[in-house]
Design an enzyme around this catalytic site. Structure first.
Site, mmCIF file in Angstrom:
data_model
loop_
_atom_site.group_PDB
_atom_site.id
_atom_site.type_symbol
_atom_site.label_atom_id
_atom_site.label_comp_id
_atom_site.label_asym_id
_atom_site.label_seq_id
_atom_site.Cartn_x
_atom_site.Cartn_y
_atom_site.Cartn_z
ATOM 1 N N ASP A 349 -80.333 124.864 -132.629
ATOM 2 C CA ASP A 349 -81.452 123.984 -132.333
ATOM 3 C C ASP A 349 -82.028 124.475 -131.011
ATOM 4 O OD1 ASP A 349 -83.114 121.888 -132.476
ATOM 5 O OD2 ASP A 349 -81.697 120.408 -131.723
ATOM 6 N N GLU A 453 -91.204 111.742 -123.951
ATOM 7 C CA GLU A 453 -91.908 110.506 -123.645
ATOM 8 C C GLU A 453 -91.478 109.967 -122.293
ATOM 9 O OE1 GLU A 453 -91.354 107.796 -126.866
ATOM 10 O OE2 GLU A 453 -93.224 108.500 -127.761
ATOM 11 N N ARG A 551 -94.122 122.509 -123.062
ATOM 12 C CA ARG A 551 -94.321 121.755 -124.322
ATOM 13 C C ARG A 551 -95.566 120.909 -124.176
ATOM 14 N NH1 ARG A 551 -89.257 120.788 -126.986
ATOM 15 N NH2 ARG A 551 -89.823 118.691 -127.582
ATOM 16 N N GLY A 632 -89.712 122.319 -133.304
ATOM 17 C CA GLY A 632 -90.954 121.735 -133.788
ATOM 18 C C GLY A 632 -92.084 122.003 -132.819
ATOM 19 N N ASP A 633 -91.818 122.847 -131.819
ATOM 20 C CA ASP A 633 -92.820 123.105 -130.781
ATOM 21 C C ASP A 633 -93.995 123.907 -131.310
ATOM 22 O OD1 ASP A 633 -91.849 121.807 -128.668
ATOM 23 O OD2 ASP A 633 -90.869 123.520 -127.726
HETATM 24 N N1 LIG Z 1 -92.940 111.176 -129.258
HETATM 25 C C1 LIG Z 1 -93.911 111.927 -129.754
HETATM 26 N N2 LIG Z 1 -95.146 111.429 -129.877
HETATM 27 C C2 LIG Z 1 -96.151 112.171 -130.388
HETATM 28 N N3 LIG Z 1 -96.006 113.429 -130.801
HETATM 29 C C3 LIG Z 1 -94.809 114.004 -130.688
HETATM 30 C C4 LIG Z 1 -93.693 113.282 -130.158
HETATM 31 N N4 LIG Z 1 -92.619 114.100 -130.159
HETATM 32 C C5 LIG Z 1 -93.034 115.257 -130.675
HETATM 33 N N5 LIG Z 1 -94.344 115.222 -130.999
HETATM 34 C C6 LIG Z 1 -95.132 116.304 -131.603
HETATM 35 O O1 LIG Z 1 -94.591 116.609 -132.870
HETATM 36 C C7 LIG Z 1 -94.209 117.967 -132.956
HETATM 37 C C8 LIG Z 1 -92.929 118.076 -133.747
HETATM 38 O O2 LIG Z 1 -91.938 117.352 -133.084
HETATM 39 P P1 LIG Z 1 -90.456 117.315 -133.600
HETATM 40 O O3 LIG Z 1 -89.784 116.202 -132.864
HETATM 41 O O4 LIG Z 1 -90.435 117.330 -135.064
HETATM 42 O O5 LIG Z 1 -89.894 118.683 -133.072
HETATM 43 P P2 LIG Z 1 -88.390 118.984 -132.794
HETATM 44 O O6 LIG Z 1 -87.772 119.376 -134.073
HETATM 45 O O7 LIG Z 1 -87.816 117.852 -132.026
HETATM 46 O O8 LIG Z 1 -88.508 120.264 -131.879
HETATM 47 P P3 LIG Z 1 -87.628 120.564 -130.632
HETATM 48 O O9 LIG Z 1 -86.217 120.528 -131.084
HETATM 49 O O10 LIG Z 1 -88.077 121.890 -130.177
HETATM 50 O O11 LIG Z 1 -87.977 119.458 -129.679
HETATM 51 C C9 LIG Z 1 -94.062 118.438 -131.520
HETATM 52 O O12 LIG Z 1 -94.436 119.772 -131.384
HETATM 53 C C10 LIG Z 1 -95.014 117.545 -130.764
HETATM 54 O O13 LIG Z 1 -96.297 118.143 -130.737
HETATM 55 MG MG LIG Z 2 -88.497 116.332 -130.677
#
Ligand SMILES: Nc1ncnc2c1ncn2[C@@H]1O[C@H](COP(=O)(O)OP(=O)(O)OP(=O)(O)O)[C@@H](O)[C@H]1O
Ligand SMILES: [Mg+2]
Length: 671
Positions: A349, A453, A551, A632-633
């Site tokens: 991850d 957040e 990010r 998910g970045d």
């Molecule tokens: N709390 C949030 N509110 C709004 N948009 C968000 C939030 N968290 C993430 N995102 C957006 O959604 C996208 C996907 O997030 P996600 O949480 O699925 O990624 P992730 O799998 O957690 O990636 P990583 O492990 O790198 O953090 C992010 O690139 C961001 O742009």
């Molecule tokens: Mg995330």
């Protein structure tokens, strides 16, 4: 026992020795006494069995420990201690702070306001930040009233046990009403209750039906590739033995026919033997027995001993000891070393594994202007170092002391009352799922589910838009020293498909506003056409931020009229009450309102690499291990982080991007 013996006979050599033993019991062929084989064979079996048994024993011990953990269960109107393994669906359990959740529970009530409770899900998904769960308002008012809890006779109808950790759909029927349940009200086994005095929950799934157990497969008797190699070697040796036996048997037949026949008077054939061919046949088996020592029986014992030794070496390895947490490496199975040597791929991850998951607000772009860089007197961009003067937040008694920001122009814009900048920080202080706690006066503590957040809300807090508290219906924010309470009309929650979240709030003077934050790719598609120019400007900034490995999130808002909102709210309620594919209906409803938004700007948050990541990745790639990282970045951010941890290097001039939205598309591209 029999299972273990069966597993052991899977080893070709062991099976071979058993057949040898049987052969030796036939007097006509046997030349050695039977115990010459049985003794070493028994030794091998016992040693291996003991080793397997200790392996199993450790596993059982930890199972037992879990099974015998105590839970407080409400039985006959009283709280009684009960073993975990005796917990049944329908029981009502009381959980204390910092204890493991015993089964999959429906949260009924808790010590915190509004039936909130916080859980840590590290054992389930490896994430260390706290998650919030909230009881239904009707059940949360039960509180700690044992009598009323004991009388609770709600009926839950829900999906069958499954292994999806983030989904739950069900309905609670209670007092002639039906209440929809989802993952928000569930405490899953394996989680730990944190920052919550106590809570009560009703068991939905227990034991093997819990989501945790549904996820763990059956433990299998694993054979490593060394085992397989040894088996083939032994087979070859065995083939060699058979060849030897055949040659010698043919020799015996020829000799019996040509020479032995003349001496039959002295060397009679025993009763059963009546021809030279049959004599040769018997001789073949005798030779197999006589020459059996070419098959290395001790090989297996030696390998087992070596494995045991290796596992101790790993346990004792000082370089694998982490003094900060006093955690040494721990080997749970003796075959670990060989298995480690066979690793070809590592799936990791990104956030929290490669990076620290400690987010700090670094930069932002508001209405087409970036903030966060530092310029010297000549107007040149300079590096931030110890000498750079940080922004003084002392005007704000509630500011977080740890937060540092170096660009003074942002605070000036706020003080000058730039409405876009105000709206930007208002959004940050309203659109999130953070919970706040005011311990002593002036001491504000945020409980965050997502560290991103947390960083954003803390930034808004320091810049004078202080998120103070929330209830299910309101959010209170201190805006530049003035307390404002917003009516929270709806939360359009985040998930990784939507990649955005929104809140719809009503200001004290009656305006209805939607605030949305999310990935730029999804947000930019949903902007009002008049935003085009700003969008291009902002996306340049975003690219710049992502190029530095930050990010990013884009922010937008929308003004709603009362009629529009009411109309949409009906659609939302319909979607909410649909039982099957509720999530799809909700997503469609959200899609309906999250459009034609006005862009505000973007944020950039830094998440530093963990210590030693670069070195680790370097040594892994030296060992030719391929690494896959999930994130998910934004693509640029991920690539930049890939470069900074040397996962991607300049010599890889063929970085190619596979873009596709369906399995088929991706497969096609990979070809
Ligand atoms: N709390 C949030 N509110 C709004 N948009 C968000 C939030 N968290 C993430 N995102 C957006 O959604 C996208 C996907 O997030 P996600 O949480 O699925 O990624 P992730 O799998 O957690 O990636 P990583 O492990 O790198 O953090 C992010 O690139 C961001 O742009
Ligand atoms: Mg995330």
């Amino acid at each position: 026992m029999p299972v273990n013996l069966f597993e052991q006979f899977q080893r070709v050599a062991n099976a071979y020795f058993l057949s040898l033993l049987i052969l030796q019991l036939i007097p006509e062929i046997s030349s050695l006494s039977w115990f010459t084989t049985i003794v070493p064979l028994m030794m091998v079996f016992t040693i291996t069995a003991v080793k397997d048994a200790t392996d199993d024993c450790f596993r059982h011990k930890s199972d037992n420990q879990v099974n015998n953990r105590q839970a407080e269960v409400l039985i006959d109107g009283r709280l009684q201690n009960e073993k975990w393994m005796n917990v049944r669906p329908g029981d009502i359990i009381k959980l204390e702070n910092n204890t493991f959740v015993a089964a999959d529970l429906l949260l009924l009530s808790s010590s915190e306001p509004h039936g909130l409770s916080y859980i840590e899900t590290a054992e389930l998904d490896g994430e260390t930040n706290l998650k919030v769960r909230q009881a239904l308002p009707v059940t949360s008012e039960l509180g700690a009233d044992i009598r009323r809890l004991a009388e609770f006779d709600g009926v839950v109808v829900c999906e069958p046990p499954n292994n999806k950790l983030d989904k739950f759909t069900g309905v609670l029927f209670w007092k002639d009403n039906r209440y929809l349940l989802n993952n928000e009200q569930m405490l899953l086994r394996g989680c730990v209750l944190r920052n919550t005095g106590w809570c009560f929950g009703m068991v939905i799934f227990a034991g093997p039906d819990t989501k945790l157990m549904q996820n763990s497969g059956r433990t299998k008797f694993k054979r490593t590739s060394i085992d397989r190699l040894m088996n083939t070697l032994v087979l070859w040796i065995f083939g060699f033995l058979v060849c030897m036996g055949i040659i010698l048997a043919i020799g015996n037949s020829i000799w019996e026919q040509q020479v032995g026949a003349h001496f039959r008077i002295y060397l009679y054939w025993s009763e059963v033997v009546n021809s030279s061919v049959f004599s040769g046949f018997l001789t073949f088996w005798s030779y197999i027995i006589v020459l059996n020592s070419v098959v290395p029986i001790s090989l297996y014992v030696s390998v087992e001993v070596i494995r045991l030794g290796h596992s101790y070496f790993i346990n004792w390895d000082r370089k694998m000891y982490y003094p900060k947490k006093d955690i040494p490496a721990e080997v749970r199975t003796t075959t670990l070393n060989e298995e480690l040597g066979q690793v070809e791929y590592i799936f990791s991850d990104k956030t929290g594994t490669i990076t620290q998951n400690i987010m700090t607000f670094k930069k932002c772009s508001i209405n087409g202007k970036t903030y966060g860089d530092v310029y010297n007197d000549l107007g040149w961009k300079t590096e931030i170092n110890e000498k750079t003067v940080p922004v003084d937040f002392s005007f704000n008694p509630l500011a977080d002391r740890k937060f540092q920001f170096y660009d003074h122009s942002l605070i000036e814009s706020i003080k000058l009352g730039d409405s876009m900048v105000h709206e930007f920080f208002r959004l940050l202080s309203l659109c999130h799922t953070v919970m706040s706690e005011e311990k002593n006066a002036g001491e504000l503590i945020y409980q965050v589910q997502s560290p991103d957040e947390g960083a954003l809300v803390t930034a808004a807090r320091n810049f004078g838009f202080i998120f103070k508290s929330r209830t299910p219906e309101t959010i209170t924010v201190e805006e530049m020293g003035k307390l404002v309470t917003y009516q929270l009309l709806a939360i359009l929650d985040f998930n990784n498909i939507r990649k955005r979240m929104s809140v719809i709030v009503q200001t004290p003077d009656g305006q209805i506003k939607l605030y949305c934050k999310g990935a730029d790719t999804v947000l930019f598609e949903r902007l009002h056409p008049s935003n085009e120019e700003l969008m291009y400007l902002t996306s340049d900034h975003l690219e710049e931020f992502a190029g530095e490995g930050l990010r990013t999130l884009a922010l937008a808002y929308k003004n709603l009229t009362e009629e529009h909102f009411k109309e949409w709210f009906k659609i939302l309620q319909e979607a909410n009450s649909s039982l099957d594919s509720r999530n799809e209906h909700l997503a469609a409803a959200y899609e309906e309102i999250e459009k034609d938004m006005m862009l505000l700007g973007a944020t950039a948050v830094e998440d530093k690499l963990q210590e030693g990541v670069t070195e680790t990745i370097a040594s892994l790639s030296l060992a030719n291990i391929k690494i896959w990282v999930l994130t998910g970045d934004k693509q640029e951010t991920s690539m930049n982080i890939g470069y900074s941890c040397h996962m991607l290097t300049d010599t890889m001039n063929e970085i190619f991007i596979v873009a596709g939205h369906t399995v088929m598309e991706v497969r096609e591209k990979l070809r």
